[in-house]
Design an enzyme around this catalytic site. Structure first.
Site, PDB file in Angstrom:
ATOM      1  N   SER A  17       0.827  -1.204   0.000  1.00 47.88           N
ATOM      2  CA  SER A  17       0.000   0.000   0.000  1.00 47.88           C
ATOM      3  C   SER A  17       0.862   1.254   0.000  1.00 47.88           C
ATOM      4  CB  SER A  17      -0.894   0.028   1.236  1.00 47.88           C
ATOM      5  OG  SER A  17      -1.700  -1.121   1.262  1.00 47.88           O
TER       6      SER A  17
HETATM    7  N1  SAH Z   1       0.678  -5.735   3.933  1.00 48.13           N
HETATM    8  C1  SAH Z   1       1.379  -5.998   2.689  1.00 48.13           C
HETATM    9  C2  SAH Z   1       0.558  -5.710   1.465  1.00 48.13           C
HETATM   10  C3  SAH Z   1      -0.532  -6.643   1.315  1.00 48.13           C
HETATM   11  S1  SAH Z   1      -1.204  -6.913  -0.294  1.00 48.13           S
HETATM   12  C4  SAH Z   1       2.680  -5.238   2.602  1.00 48.13           C
HETATM   13  O1  SAH Z   1       2.979  -4.446   3.508  1.00 48.13           O
HETATM   14  O2  SAH Z   1       3.414  -5.459   1.650  1.00 48.13           O
HETATM   15  C5  SAH Z   1      -2.440  -8.057   0.237  1.00 48.13           C
HETATM   16  C6  SAH Z   1      -1.914  -9.414   0.601  1.00 48.13           C
HETATM   17  O3  SAH Z   1      -2.984 -10.150   1.164  1.00 48.13           O
HETATM   18  C7  SAH Z   1      -1.416 -10.211  -0.603  1.00 48.13           C
HETATM   19  O4  SAH Z   1      -0.114 -10.648  -0.363  1.00 48.13           O
HETATM   20  C8  SAH Z   1      -2.414 -11.376  -0.670  1.00 48.13           C
HETATM   21  O5  SAH Z   1      -1.838 -12.581  -1.139  1.00 48.13           O
HETATM   22  C9  SAH Z   1      -2.846 -11.500   0.784  1.00 48.13           C
HETATM   23  N2  SAH Z   1      -4.115 -12.183   1.037  1.00 48.13           N
HETATM   24  C10 SAH Z   1      -5.275 -12.139   0.329  1.00 48.13           C
HETATM   25  N3  SAH Z   1      -6.220 -12.893   0.917  1.00 48.13           N
HETATM   26  C11 SAH Z   1      -5.648 -13.443   2.036  1.00 48.13           C
HETATM   27  C12 SAH Z   1      -6.099 -14.325   3.073  1.00 48.13           C
HETATM   28  N4  SAH Z   1      -7.351 -14.814   3.111  1.00 48.13           N
HETATM   29  N5  SAH Z   1      -5.228 -14.664   4.050  1.00 48.13           N
HETATM   30  C13 SAH Z   1      -3.959 -14.197   4.053  1.00 48.13           C
HETATM   31  N6  SAH Z   1      -3.473 -13.377   3.103  1.00 48.13           N
HETATM   32  C14 SAH Z   1      -4.309 -12.995   2.103  1.00 48.13           C
END
Ligand code: SAH
Length: 219
Positions: free
Chosen positions: A67
């Site tokens: 983000s």
């Molecule tokens: N917080 C991260 C950005 C997250 S992007 C950072 O600082 O880089 C969103 C992430 O959520 C992705 O990696 C995606 O694979 C994960 N995601 C999506 N659904 C999910 C779930 N049910 N459980 C765990 N991770 C999930």
């Protein structure tokens, strides 16, 4: 001695904090200090340092993003951490948000559904010395009951609703920060558990990649 690249990154980080965070109302001094120290460029894949500290999200592969700095700060500040807490992040991605949280809480658990992303972010966090963070693979819409309860839970993917297990795993006085809405745009919801009751506030619009799982989106 720090090399030129690190000095440059430090300057870019200070500018990011002043312009993008303080300039838009982020004021918790501990949060601001975490953003001054965590090297976002180390989490940003092939992006240049200039891009890494820019005012936008960054692609990290597998269709996922880190983000925008302001959004990470807004979500982090909403948790109101004091330092002694155990917190849970859903969606490890690059590990950047987890690294920020590790500076502000005692213990961080982070759940990622894509095993390759979990492995690379785990390796990166250990290499950079974030020893109070654990990355685990799973469906974060179910939370991580093994370590519950948590004083703070932050979901970094957009959900159609609030997954009930996350509310169950929230400690008394704890806060859950989660983007809730459609696949294209969401509202940042902050839910607080007080005397067993849930109080909900909203902190404006946002756009996240989808939260995929049992209590999220199905595909
Ligand atoms: N917080 C991260 C950005 C997250 S992007 C950072 O600082 O880089 C969103 C992430 O959520 C992705 O990696 C995606 O694979 C994960 N995601 C999506 N659904 C999910 C779930 N049910 N459980 C765990 N991770 C999930």
């Amino acid at each position: 001695m720090k090399d030129e690249r690190e000095l440059n990154a430090e300057i870019l980080r200070r500018r990011m904090v002043d312009n993008q965070l303080i300039g838009r109302g982020i004021s918790d001094p501990r949060v601001l200090e975490a953003f001054r120290t965590v090297p976002r460029h180390e989490f940003a894949g092939r992006a240049s340092p200039e891009e890494s500290y820019g005012d936008f999200p960054l692609a990290i592969g597998r269709g996922q993003t880190i983000s925008q700095p302001y959004m990470v700060a807004l979500m982090t500040e909403a948790l109101e951490l004091k330092g002694g807490e155990k917190v849970l992040e859903i969606g490890t991605g690059s590990g950047y948000q987890a690294a920020i949280l590790s500076k502000l809480a005692r213990e961080v658990w982070s759940v990622e559904r894509i095993p390759e992303l979990a492995a690379s972010s785990h390796a990166r966090l250990k290499e950079l010395g974030y020893d109070n963070v654990e990355v685990v693979v799973g469906d974060g819409t179910r939370g991580w009951p093994e370590e519950a309860p948590y004083a703070g839970i932050v979901v970094t993917a957009g959900s159609p609703g609030v997954p009930p297990p996350l509310l169950d795993q929230l400690d008394e006085g704890g806060r859950l920060v989660i983007p809730v809405g459609s696949g294209y745009s969401q509202t940042l919801a902050v839910l607080e558990k007080k005397e067993g009751k849930i109080h909900r506030r909203e902190r404006g619009g946002c756009v996240f990649v989808p939260l995929i799982g049992e209590y999220g989106w199905k595909k």
